[in-house]
Design an enzyme around this catalytic site. Structure first.
Site, PDB file in Angstrom:
ATOM      1  N   ASP A 197      38.551  44.658  39.048  1.00 47.14           N
ATOM      2  CA  ASP A 197      38.108  43.350  39.560  1.00 47.14           C
ATOM      3  C   ASP A 197      38.192  42.337  38.418  1.00 47.14           C
ATOM      4  O   ASP A 197      38.329  42.706  37.250  1.00 47.14           O
ATOM      5  CB  ASP A 197      36.655  43.424  40.079  1.00 47.14           C
ATOM      6  CG  ASP A 197      36.163  42.068  40.602  1.00 47.14           C
ATOM      7  OD1 ASP A 197      36.894  41.453  41.405  1.00 47.14           O
ATOM      8  OD2 ASP A 197      35.077  41.615  40.206  1.00 47.14           O
ATOM      9  N   SER A 198      38.038  41.062  38.773  1.00 46.09           N
ATOM     10  CA  SER A 198      38.050  40.027  37.741  1.00 46.09           C
ATOM     11  C   SER A 198      36.737  39.998  36.951  1.00 46.09           C
ATOM     12  O   SER A 198      36.661  39.352  35.919  1.00 46.09           O
ATOM     13  CB  SER A 198      38.279  38.666  38.401  1.00 46.09           C
ATOM     14  OG  SER A 198      37.298  38.454  39.391  1.00 46.09           O
ATOM     15  N   CYS A 226      38.828  43.663  44.578  1.00 49.12           N
ATOM     16  CA  CYS A 226      38.849  42.209  44.474  1.00 49.12           C
ATOM     17  C   CYS A 226      39.698  41.676  45.624  1.00 49.12           C
ATOM     18  O   CYS A 226      40.874  42.051  45.757  1.00 49.12           O
ATOM     19  CB  CYS A 226      39.464  41.814  43.135  1.00 49.12           C
ATOM     20  SG  CYS A 226      39.622  40.039  42.892  1.00 49.12           S
ATOM     21  N   ASN A 227      39.108  40.836  46.448  1.00 48.76           N
ATOM     22  CA  ASN A 227      39.851  40.262  47.578  1.00 48.76           C
ATOM     23  C   ASN A 227      40.963  39.335  47.105  1.00 48.76           C
ATOM     24  O   ASN A 227      42.033  39.287  47.690  1.00 48.76           O
ATOM     25  CB  ASN A 227      38.898  39.460  48.470  1.00 48.76           C
ATOM     26  CG  ASN A 227      37.944  40.350  49.232  1.00 48.76           C
ATOM     27  OD1 ASN A 227      38.199  40.698  50.379  1.00 48.76           O
ATOM     28  ND2 ASN A 227      36.849  40.754  48.612  1.00 48.76           N
ATOM     29  N   THR A 228      40.690  38.597  46.022  1.00 53.25           N
ATOM     30  CA  THR A 228      41.661  37.627  45.519  1.00 53.25           C
ATOM     31  C   THR A 228      42.924  38.337  45.039  1.00 53.25           C
ATOM     32  O   THR A 228      44.041  37.892  45.294  1.00 53.25           O
ATOM     33  CB  THR A 228      41.013  36.816  44.372  1.00 53.25           C
ATOM     34  OG1 THR A 228      39.780  36.273  44.862  1.00 53.25           O
ATOM     35  CG2 THR A 228      41.899  35.700  43.902  1.00 53.25           C
ATOM     36  N   GLU A 260      28.448  35.513  37.829  1.00 50.48           N
ATOM     37  CA  GLU A 260      28.774  35.934  36.457  1.00 50.48           C
ATOM     38  C   GLU A 260      27.712  35.454  35.467  1.00 50.48           C
ATOM     39  O   GLU A 260      27.477  36.091  34.450  1.00 50.48           O
ATOM     40  CB  GLU A 260      30.156  35.411  36.045  1.00 50.48           C
ATOM     41  CG  GLU A 260      31.310  36.055  36.805  1.00 50.48           C
ATOM     42  CD  GLU A 260      31.573  37.521  36.418  1.00 50.48           C
ATOM     43  OE1 GLU A 260      31.553  37.835  35.216  1.00 50.48           O
ATOM     44  OE2 GLU A 260      31.806  38.344  37.328  1.00 50.48           O
ATOM     45  N   CYS A 314      34.649  38.472  49.282  1.00 53.84           N
ATOM     46  CA  CYS A 314      34.774  38.443  47.828  1.00 53.84           C
ATOM     47  C   CYS A 314      33.772  39.482  47.351  1.00 53.84           C
ATOM     48  O   CYS A 314      32.615  39.479  47.803  1.00 53.84           O
ATOM     49  CB  CYS A 314      34.429  37.071  47.275  1.00 53.84           C
ATOM     50  SG  CYS A 314      34.231  37.047  45.478  1.00 53.84           S
ATOM     51  N   THR A 315      34.212  40.369  46.455  1.00 54.20           N
ATOM     52  CA  THR A 315      33.332  41.483  46.084  1.00 54.20           C
ATOM     53  C   THR A 315      32.126  41.043  45.246  1.00 54.20           C
ATOM     54  O   THR A 315      31.204  41.825  45.025  1.00 54.20           O
ATOM     55  CB  THR A 315      34.129  42.581  45.347  1.00 54.20           C
ATOM     56  OG1 THR A 315      34.826  41.973  44.245  1.00 54.20           O
ATOM     57  CG2 THR A 315      35.118  43.242  46.287  1.00 54.20           C
ATOM     58  N   HIS A 316      32.141  39.788  44.795  1.00 59.92           N
ATOM     59  CA  HIS A 316      30.946  39.276  44.116  1.00 59.92           C
ATOM     60  C   HIS A 316      29.815  38.989  45.112  1.00 59.92           C
ATOM     61  O   HIS A 316      28.649  38.967  44.733  1.00 59.92           O
ATOM     62  CB  HIS A 316      31.258  37.973  43.364  1.00 59.92           C
ATOM     63  CG  HIS A 316      31.925  38.168  42.040  1.00 59.92           C
ATOM     64  ND1 HIS A 316      33.204  38.631  41.904  1.00 59.92           N
ATOM     65  CD2 HIS A 316      31.472  37.958  40.768  1.00 59.92           C
ATOM     66  CE1 HIS A 316      33.523  38.681  40.616  1.00 59.92           C
ATOM     67  NE2 HIS A 316      32.483  38.283  39.899  1.00 59.92           N
TER      68      HIS A 316
HETATM   69  N1  DGL Z   1      35.549  39.552  43.146  1.00 58.26           N
HETATM   70  C1  DGL Z   1      36.682  38.673  43.336  1.00 58.26           C
HETATM   71  C2  DGL Z   1      37.106  38.685  44.800  1.00 58.26           C
HETATM   72  O1  DGL Z   1      36.781  39.606  45.512  1.00 58.26           O
HETATM   73  C3  DGL Z   1      36.385  37.331  42.729  1.00 58.26           C
HETATM   74  C4  DGL Z   1      37.578  36.621  42.282  1.00 58.26           C
HETATM   75  C5  DGL Z   1      37.412  35.561  41.216  1.00 58.26           C
HETATM   76  O2  DGL Z   1      37.492  35.919  40.054  1.00 58.26           O
HETATM   77  O3  DGL Z   1      37.324  34.375  41.572  1.00 58.26           O
HETATM   78  O4  DGL Z   1      37.801  37.825  45.268  1.00 58.26           O
END
Ligand code: DGL
Length: 265
Positions: free
Chosen positions: A10-11, A73-75, A152, A184-186
């Site tokens: 993930d990011s 991560c969805n993105t 974050e 979004c996994t966040h």
């Molecule tokens: N967790 C990421 C997602 O699922 C976040 C992406 C980001 O860094 O903006 O999209």
């Protein structure tokens, strides 16, 4: 049987919401987690940049001898999964299909809100895939760019998160949606704040739940399961700040992250 670890990417802290589900249902597997916290957010970046970053991290995880990679991560899934699958010879599983399937089996009135990053929403992957399965579904996509930086920042951003949620809710507050995809996994980390604003009476989809079932099935069908009977180990890597990852990451993961290594590109 294959006792190599599973790569989870993930990011930043978002993938920890996926790792938590993996750890619950597949506790004996080993994992290598990579959070690209130095370059977050991905959600405001273009497709080429997201593909470049995910290529670097896929190479890194392959060097760590993983048996498969989960795009937590969805993105990344929306913007780079096809590219990665075409360029790497390793199983790569994204998170979006699980979100789509879970939402389709949950909605009663067929109106689904999708909350995600700008890059996920702009890709229209959720809208296209939901409508491909059922063209009567109405999709309400909402880009929520303030959420990821607030997650974050850490636990004490609750009020700012609620304020941002109120702003995003306004876009669809006059619509009678019954299901909300946390795309979004966040967002599962801030699900309480989102629910408070978007309504406790909606169905909230965390795509990670179904994703883990698919991973379990995949490992079984391909005889890739780890036959270790004990709790597996997790190697954590971040491209950013180690101490903040330990501190905030442990809260989000719900387990103490003791050891984490730095890796930049
Ligand atoms: N967790 C990421 C997602 O699922 C976040 C992406 C980001 O860094 O903006 O999209």
């Amino acid at each position: 049987m294959d006792n190599r670890p599973i790569g989870v990417y993930d990011s930043g802290f978002g993938g920890l919401s996926v790792l938590k589900e993996l750890r619950n249902k597949l506790p004996n597997e080993d994992y290598v987690y990579f959070g690209d916290t130095k370059r977050i957010p991905y959600g405001s970046k273009d497709k080429e940049t997201i593909q470049l970053f995910s290529k670097q991290i896929t190479n890194f995880l392959i060097e760590k001898n993983v048996k498969m990679i989960i795009l937590a991560c969805n993105t990344v899934t929306a913007n780079a999964m096809e590219y990665l699958q075409a360029n790497f010879n390793i199983p790569i599983i994204g998170i979006i299909e699980s979100g789509v399937k879970s939402a389709l089996s949950s909605t009663n009135n067929k109106i689904i809100a999708v909350l995600g990053t700008e890059a996920t929403i702009n890709s229209e992957v959720y809208t296209k895939n939901l409508k491909k399965e059922n063209n009567q579904i109405e999709v309400l996509p909402v880009a929520c760019p303030k959420f990821v930086p607030l997650v974050e920042k850490g636990e004490n951003s609750k009020l700012e998160i609620e304020e941002a949620a109120r702003e995003y809710f306004k876009e669809i507050s006059n619509r009678d949606f019954d299901t909300v995809i946390l795309a979004c996994t966040h967002y599962p980390h801030i699900a309480n704040e989102i629910k408070k604003v978007f309504g406790e009476n909606k169905i909230y989809i965390n795509p990670a739940i179904k994703l883990v079932d698919s991973v379990k099935k995949y490992l079984k069908n391909n005889k890739l399961e780890n036959n270790n009977k004990n709790l597996g180990k997790i190697d954590f890597y971040t491209s950013g700040e180690i101490n903040s990852f330990k501190e905030n990451g442990s809260i989000y993961f719900g387990e103490e992250i003791k050891d984490i290594k730095n890796k930049t590109f």
